[in-house]
Structure formats: structure tokens, C-alpha cells
Design an enzyme around this catalytic site. Structure first.
Site, short mmCIF file in Angstrom:
data_model
loop_
_atom_site.label_atom_id
_atom_site.label_comp_id
_atom_site.label_asym_id
_atom_site.label_seq_id
_atom_site.Cartn_x
_atom_site.Cartn_y
_atom_site.Cartn_z
N ARG A 298 1.12 7.97 -7.03
CA ARG A 298 -0.01 7.13 -6.64
C ARG A 298 -1.33 7.55 -7.29
NH1 ARG A 298 0.40 4.10 -2.16
NH2 ARG A 298 -1.62 4.69 -1.28
N LYS B 160 -1.32 21.22 -1.96
CA LYS B 160 -0.48 20.05 -2.27
C LYS B 160 -1.00 19.34 -3.51
CE LYS B 160 1.41 15.87 -0.06
NZ LYS B 160 1.02 14.87 -1.07
N SER C 121 -2.55 13.31 8.66
CA SER C 121 -3.46 13.07 7.55
C SER C 121 -4.92 13.11 7.99
CB SER C 121 -3.15 11.71 6.92
OG SER C 121 -4.15 11.32 6.00
N HIS D 4 1.71 13.06 -5.77
CA HIS D 4 1.14 12.13 -4.78
C HIS D 4 1.99 10.87 -4.69
CE1 HIS D 4 -2.70 12.16 -2.45
NE2 HIS D 4 -2.33 10.91 -2.18
N TYR E 96 0.83 -1.21 0.00
CA TYR E 96 0.00 0.00 0.00
C TYR E 96 0.86 1.25 0.00
CZ TYR E 96 -3.43 3.48 1.51
OH TYR E 96 -4.24 4.60 1.60
N ARG F 142 -4.58 1.70 -8.35
CA ARG F 142 -3.36 1.12 -7.80
C ARG F 142 -3.47 -0.40 -7.89
NH1 ARG F 142 -4.07 5.31 -2.79
NH2 ARG F 142 -3.83 7.19 -4.07
#
EC number: 1.1.-.-
Length: 396
Positions: free
Chosen positions: A278, A251, A106, A275, A24, A164
Site C-alpha cells: 500500500r 514495522k 491501530s 505495508h 480501501y 492508492r
């Protein structure tokens, strides 16, 4: 195992973590081209060695958003951080605090704002996504402000999740995912004891506090999938400003025009970022996108960068390409998974030492002295040809 670099922590983390968690963080979107180029492009930036410069008074200190940093590094927001070590966000924040750099929590952290903020002395940063549930966004902003968070990192490159492929193979998603994760946990006893049993609760603290009920991994995946908002626009910054009056950093910037818009809409900083490879595979690496963005807005807004940074030399390279500071993501998570707070603290010490070596041998006594003059000039250009932006002729 001997730990001498961030790559050693990655190898150690792969042995400790269940595959669904390792892949991940380690994986990227689609064929992972951008994930690879982030590291490769940055490694191709050639530093210009200078000697006999009397480097006895070298300093890594800098100031960002009126905060003094011991070096131009902050820990990036990473979702599910608390699944990589027992109450992982608390441990990572403590390591950053002791080093004198910011920690960014986060939106989708395991530990909620109210658990992490009181454990450190310096104000932490808070990261927020644009979500359909504006009530949650407002709630998160108000809680972050009440907890003393100093800077908002507003992630804008995720109006929809990236594809992903590794996640389906590793057990994060796909057929029988929950059963596969249970089996992986049972066969990784160090993680199972430290995090699986003793790191509970395994929910998303910030979201649980808002919804009023626990949120497990399946809930996390479903709630996020239903809440990412493709209608995101620059106007959302005006709405956020109604509830946040501190520094705001955008961001996910890869284009000079977007960087100019960030200035125009009143952002205090930007993060040049894809990112971590990702989201959209095939976009420019951060190292390749950064110089043109710096040319467009340097001096008008604070410029941070992430994606591909693995050591202190990479930090110096990013600053030479135009960044004021960097965000460190994967590298610190590998260290956290390996040895918790002590691992992150050691990684930050390694990065500091590597930066000092790079600055000493390029003749830069301070962060402000790192510039494109610190890079080898090729063919009359201040950047290596490998990093020059593609033109239409090149693309053909």
C-alpha cells in the site's frame, strides 16, 4: 455461503461492504504490482514433504516478547477497523484473545484504547506512527501504557501516504466522495444497519480523545495528510524510549541494513513488511526480502513478517524463510466484515488447522523445527530460484 478458506471471506466481504470500504483494504499503491507479488511470491515457496516422522506430539505454541502464543500469529494493526463491523476493534480483539494470540490496535482505530483494552484478558499491542504532532504521540504512548498495552509496534514506512489509485475510483477520495459514500451505504443494507446505524460513533477514537472533538472520515483524511512526518529518522526511537520502556517492534523493514540499524538502536523486534503493498509499488515482496534479513539479524532481534499471508501454509512458509511469527491483516478484516467476532475466530481456527497439516507433512513437530530445511532445494539452493534476490546482472 460455504466458508472453507480466507478467500471465501474476501468474496463475502465484497458483497457486504460499500465499495469505498472494500477497496480501501483490498487495494494497493499505484498499479498494485507489489500487492500481487506479495501473494504470488509466497505461493511459489515450495514446501519439502517428509513422511513417517511420528507427528503425534505436534505443537504450534511459541513465545514472543515473554508472551506465550497458541500459534505464531498476531492480528496486525488496521486503520478504520471499526468501520468493517460494529465496534470492529472490540470484536477482533475478543477473537484474538480467545485464541491466545495478540491483537494490535491501530493509531487510527475507530474504537479508542480505553474501549478495547478492558474487554480482553491478555495485554494488547499498540501501533504508532511518527507524526508531526509529537504531543499526540506522547499522549498515545502514555494512554497505551496506562491501559496495559504490552508491546509497541512502531510503523516507519509511512513518512508520506502512498498513492492508492483505487481510493479515487471507489469513493474513499476524489470528486463528490462524501456523496458517493452515502449512496453506497444506502445500497448495502446489511452494513448500513450493523455499522452505519448501530456502530456509531464513526470517529477515530484515539485522535478524538486527544483533540477533544469528534473526527469524521474527512477529518481523518485531512488530519493524517497534515501530520505524516518525512523528517522521521532513527533518532526518533530514542525519543520514544523516553515514554515507552516495553518491547518495541519496528514495522516496515525490507532491507538488511535497516534491520541491522534496528538492532543497533535497541529495537526488540522488526516486521518485514511493505505495508501490504500500500505504500511504494515495485519494492520486494516480504517473502522475497525476508531471507536476506533473517541472514543478517536472526538471533539478534525478533523477526515478524506480514504482507501476502492468506492461510496457514503461508504462515509456515514465512517461518521457514526466517520469521519468528507473522502479522495477519487483510485476511482477518475480510472475516470481520463477513461475520464479526465469530468470523475472525473461525478464520483463526482455519489457519491453525492449515498450519497443522503443513507441519505434519513437512515433519516439523514444533515451530522451532520449521526452517529452510522445510523448503524444497533447487539447484543446490535452499530457496526457490523465484525468490532469490536479484543481482545487478539479473536486473540488467
Amino acid at each position: 455461503m460455504i466458508i472453507s478458506a480466507a478467500s471465501d471471506y474476501r468474496a463475502a466481504a465484497q458483497r457486504i461492504l460499500p465499495p469505498f470500504l472494500f477497496h480501501y483494504i483490498d487495494g494497493g499503491a499505484y498499479a498494485e504490482y507489489t500487492l500481487r507479488r506479495n501473494v504470488e511470491d509466497l505461493s511459489e515457496v515450495a514446501l519439502r514433504q517428509r513422511v513417517l516422522k511420528n507427528m503425534s506430539d505436534l505443537s504450534l505454541e511459541t513465545t514472543l516478547f515473554n508472551e506465550k502464543l497458541s500459534m505464531p500469529v498476531a492480528l496486525a494493526p488496521v486503520g478504520l477497523c471499526g468501520m468493517y463491523a460494529r465496534r470492529g476493534e472490540v470484536q477482533a480483539a475478543a477473537a484474538a484473545d480467545a485464541k491466545g494470540i495478540p491483537f494490535t490496535l491501530s493509531t487510527v482505530s475507530v474504537c479508542p484504547i480505553e474501549e478495547v483494552a478492558p474487554t480482553i484478558k491478555r495485554p494488547m499491542w499498540f501501533q504508532l506512527y511518527v507524526l508531526r504532532d509529537r504531543g499526540f504521540m506522547r499522549n498515545a504512548l502514555e494512554r497505551a501504557k496506562a491501559a496495559g498495552c504490552s508491546t509497541l509496534v512502531f510503523t516507519v514506512d509511512m513518512p508520506t501516504p502512498g498513492a492508492r489509485y483505487r481510493d479515487a475510483h471507489s469513493g474513499m477520495s476524489g470528486p463528490n466522495a462524501a456523496l458517493r459514500r452515502y449512496w453506497q451505504a444506502a445500497t448495502h443494507p446489511q452494513w448500513a444497519w450493523d455499522v452505519g446505524l448501530n456502530g456509531r460513533p464513526h470517529d477515530l477514537g484515539n485522535i478524538s480523545a486527544y483533540l477533544g472533538k469528534p473526527t469524521g472520515l474527512e477529518d481523518y483524511i485531512g488530519w493524517l495528510a497534515n501530520n505524516f512526518d518525512p523528517s522521521i529518522s532513527w533518532k526518533d526511537l530514542e525519543w520514544i524510549r523516553e515514554f515507552w520502556d516495553g518491547p518495541m517492534v519496528i514495522k516496515g523493514i525490507l532491507d538488511p541494513e535497516d534491520a541491522r540499524d534496528a538492532v543497533r538502536f535497541g529495537a526488540d523486534g522488526i516486521v518485514v513488511s511493505n505495508h501490504g503493498g500500500r505504500q511504494l509499488d515495485g519494492v520486494l515482496s516480504s517473502a522475497r526480502a525476508l531471507p536476506a534479513i533473517a541472514d543478517a539479524v536472526k538471533g539478534d532481534i525478533a523477526i515478524l513478517a506480514d504482507s501476502g499471508i492468506r492461510n496457514g501454509l503461508d504462515v509456515v512458509r514465512m517461518i521457514a524463510l526466517g520469521a519468528d511469527s507473522v502479522l495477519l491483516g487483510r485476511a482477518y478484516l475480510y472475516a470481520l466484515a463477513t461475520a464479526g467476532q465469530a468470523g475472525v475466530a473461525n478464520l483463526l481456527d482455519l489457519i491453525e488447522k492449515e498450519m497443522k497439516v503443513a507441519m505434519t507433512l513437512t515433519g516439523a513437530k514444533s515451530i522451532s523445527e520449521i526452517s529452510r530445511d522445510s523448503l524444497v532445494q533447487e539447484l543446490g539452493k535452499s530457496l526457490p530460484a523465484a525468490l532469490a534476490p536479484l543481482t545487478q546482472g539479473d536486473a540488467a
